[in-house]
Enzyme design. Structure first.
Site, PDB file in Angstrom:
ATOM      1  CE  LYS B 124     -20.828 -20.857  64.492  1.00  0.00           C
ATOM      2  NZ  LYS B 124     -21.243 -21.866  65.454  1.00  0.00           N
ATOM      3  CG  HIS B 243     -25.153 -27.528  71.645  1.00  0.00           C
ATOM      4  ND1 HIS B 243     -23.847 -27.906  71.773  1.00  0.00           N
ATOM      5  CD2 HIS B 243     -25.802 -28.597  71.126  1.00  0.00           C
ATOM      6  CE1 HIS B 243     -23.703 -29.149  71.340  1.00  0.00           C
ATOM      7  NE2 HIS B 243     -24.872 -29.584  70.950  1.00  0.00           N
ATOM      8  NE  ARG B 300     -24.414 -12.381  70.248  1.00  0.00           N
ATOM      9  CZ  ARG B 300     -24.143 -13.332  71.143  1.00  0.00           C
ATOM     10  NH1 ARG B 300     -23.941 -13.003  72.389  1.00  0.00           N
ATOM     11  NH2 ARG B 300     -24.059 -14.590  70.800  1.00  0.00           N
TER      12      ARG B 300
END
Lengths: 164, 515
Positions: B124, B243, B300
């Site tokens: 990230k 989450h 993906r």
């Protein structure tokens, strides 16, 4: 045939007879017009008067669940003439089985035989799908016997230990 | 679908996955006349993907590291079976750059982006650095891991509390901490670091401004290997628990045409910055003023790809395969039109009454919904035992309608029909979400589910239903059905009727034949 039915803790007295493809039904003293077709195992198409219902039956560990539409009821049926009595129940005396609520692997035992436990005390940790669940003692008492080892796989309803 | 000029389509594809996504990819292969090869672990011999495949190879123990995550075993199967390409599905090896590279080295086409594009997006912090250069808006914070609590405090003071600590290698909420004030920062940083180290083997943690109750909206992109990239509209993924996404819809009720174009163009810029190819998803956080910030790119196919398929009329898995085979995108951005509304519900083997704990086990009864606008992508069947070893996702129920209200109504009806017996699922949760006032009004943000679950459920108590259950319990018992205990479900009155019906049917057909 007389049945003693308990639905979510409420008791019903049901007189049910079946002859020549017809049912006669008396629930708590009220006569009801009933017609039933077992659409497939565990699925009952039921008519009471002209009202139609689909009921699904399911056994989870030692409990019987009946689904009326999307509502789930815990059901227990006793035939008063049979000798089969209640098992377990709310009785707090005598030995109680501590069972796995779901299949998984016993990753940790938290007690040993002979240990005193309080109600709600953790007895074993069972892991499934990367999550761990603590199985708790249902009552105060002594761990009489442990029936599993760490590392073994268990199914829902399997007895892990007995608390006396 | 628009016609492609096919140069060299694969004849055989290996699917390195299991569950519903393996079944989904098998379907796409078969529709294209491609043979589907699957792999399975010791506990998956009876899994649905093995039943549906053309070839199936055992690859070892249940533990993913020894089977579905074992690169060498999967490449061995590709060689043995003669598969020309590998579809990784989602999860497992799908975002593993080493695997993509190993496929390339072995001369097998990886159906997805290149290892280099994956690496650029996999971390990230590295993704943030690349995006900074490409002028993509992202949440204010650090583009590098924070070195010390002092540095973290300085940055936090500059951008203002609350701030969020996040693992650079992270995902799924692991290594994530919300920090409301300066005093909480140091312990939170230590906790996030050690959690990230344990979960990902990498303790790098960065810091960004926390957006309170954001929306989570993502943009689907598709890029061929000839330099063409398009965006296929957004998905609203704000309904999450811990989450984890629970329900996704497309289009987002919040996004209008202008905002969609803005987000789409940024997403295409993100893909270009990484020389991205194949299907990918750019995730954004959206604040209450509709500002959107780049969050990360998922390299993906997403679990929730069906909602995009329904509103665009495209088959993303088939397009992935065609792109991997070297074909050009058969349409341009101007050809992409969104039509209707789709909502996906993820059916998990988990118990809503027991804190959503996983509930594997044997499926004793499975009644699946159907009807207009209902799509079911499943990986289970009646009589199958859900193994304890993998993700609890069983199936995805997707509702489509001309507008959101119709999609909700169709799903509500489908959930009245859907029944999974023997194990617990989150189906009751969806019934509750679908009748929730705020959900119906599309008042969605990432805090929605937690707020809804805190409210007591207004369960309509129906005395009649209890009486119906009492009568049914007696009838099941009288019929000697399993409801009473040991017994045989086909006993009782219905035993005679199919035979009678059968005889009548035979007699009728004989009469018809004589005429």
């Amino acid at each position: 045939m007389l049945y003693d039915v308990t639905i979510d803790g409420k008791r019903y007295r049901l007189d049910l007879n079946h002859a020549d493809g017809r049912w006669s039904c008396r629930l708590d003293g009220r006569d009801l017009e009933v017609d039933a077709v077992l659409a497939r195992p565990d699925v009952l198409s039921l008519r009471i008067g002209n009202m139609a219902y689909e009921i699904k039956s399911e056994r989870v560990a030692t409990d019987m669940h009946l689904w009326v539409g999307s509502t789930c009821f815990a059901a227990e049926v006793r035939d008063p003439r049979s000798l089969r009595g209640r098992t377990g129940g709310g009785d707090d005396r005598g030995p109680r089985k501590i069972t796995a609520s779901m299949p998984g692997k016993v990753v940790r035992l938290l007690v040993h035989e002979g240990e005193q436990v309080e109600p709600g005390a953790g007895v074993a940790v069972v892991e499934a799908m990367k999550m761990q669940n603590e199985i708790k003692s249902p009552k105060r008492g002594t761990i009489q016997k442990i029936l599993v080892r760490e590392g073994v796989a268990v199914n829902a309803g399997d007895v892990l230990a007995i608390v006396e | 679908m628009l016609a492609f000029i096919s140069i060299r389509m694969f004849k055989k594809i290996l699917i390195a996955n299991r569950g519903e996504i393996a079944v989904r990819v098998i379907r796409a292969c078969h529709e294209m006349g491609i043979a589907a090869v699957v792999v399975y672990s010791d506990v998956d011999r009876s899994a649905l993907h093995v039943r549906k495949a053309d070839e199936a190879y055992p690859i070892g123990a249940a533990t993913a590291a020894e089977s579905y995550l074992n690169i060498q075993k999967i490449l061995d199967v590709a060689a043995r079976s003669g598969a020309e390409a590998i579809h990784p599905g989602y999860g497992f090896l799908s975002e593993n750059a080493k695997f993509a590279q190993a496929c390339a080295d072995a001369g097998v086409k990886f159906i997805g982006p290149t290892a280099a594009a994956m690496e650029a997006m996999g971390s990230k912090t590295r993704a943030r650095q690349a995006m900074e250069k490409a002028g993509v808006p992202f949440v204010p914070g650090t583009s590098r891991g924070v070195e010390s609590p002092e540095e973290a405090e300085q940055v936090a003071a500059r951008i203002g509390y609350p701030v969020m600590l996040k693992a650079a290698a992270g995902g799924g909420g692991k290594g994530m901490r919300l920090v409301r004030a300066r005093g909480e920062l140091k312990p939170a940083l230590e906790a996030a670091r050690s959690e990230a180290e344990r979960a990902f083997g990498d303790s790098e943690v960065y810091l960004e401004k926390a957006i309170v109750n954001p929306r989570h909206i993502e943009m689907q992109v598709l890029a061929d290997e000839c330099g063409n990239t398009v965006y296929l509209g957004e998905r609203e993924c704000s309904l999450q628990r811990r989450h984890q996404k629970v329900l996704e819809e497309a289009p987002s009720p919040l996004v209008d045409a202008g905002m969609r174009r803005g987000m789409g163009e940024v997403a295409v810029r993100v893909a270009h910055a990484a020389s991205y190819t194949n299907a990918g998803t750019v995730e954004f956080l959206v604040d209450q003023k509709k500002n959107f910030y780049f969050l990360e790119m998922n390299t993906r196919l997403q679990v929730e790809h069906p909602v995009t398929e329904l509103i665009t009329g495209l088959d993303l898995v088939q397009l992935q395969i065609r792109i991997a085979a070297g074909e050009k995108l058969p349409f341009t951005q101007e050809d992409v039109h969104l039509r209707g509304h789709a909502i996906e519900c993820r059916i998990y083997a988990e118990d809503p009454a027991n804190n959503y704990f996983p509930s594997p086990g044997k499926i004793t009864l499975l009644l699946e919904p159907s009807g207009p606008g209902i799509r079911l992508d499943g990986g289970m069947y009646e009589g199958w035992t859900v193994p304890i070893d993998y993700d609890p996702l069983l199936a995805k129920l997707i509702g489509y309608g001309t507008d959101r209200d119709q999609a909700v109504a169709r799903l509500t009806q489908a959930f009245a029909e859907y029944f999974v017996g023997g194990i617990k699922t989150n189906i009751p949760l969806f019934r509750r979400i679908l009748r929730d006032k705020d959900f119906r009004a599309a008042e969605l943000d990432t805090g929605f589910l937690d707020r809804m679950l805190k409210r007591p459920e207004d369960k309509p108590v129906n005395a009649t239903s209890a009486e119906v259950a009492a009568i049914a319990a007696g009838i099941f018992a009288a019929l000697g059905s399993p409801a009473q205990g040991a017994g045989n479900g086909t006993a009782g009155s219905s035993k005679g009727s199919p035979t009678r019906a059968d005889c009548n049917w035979k007699q009728t057909s004989r009469r018809e034949a004589l005429r």
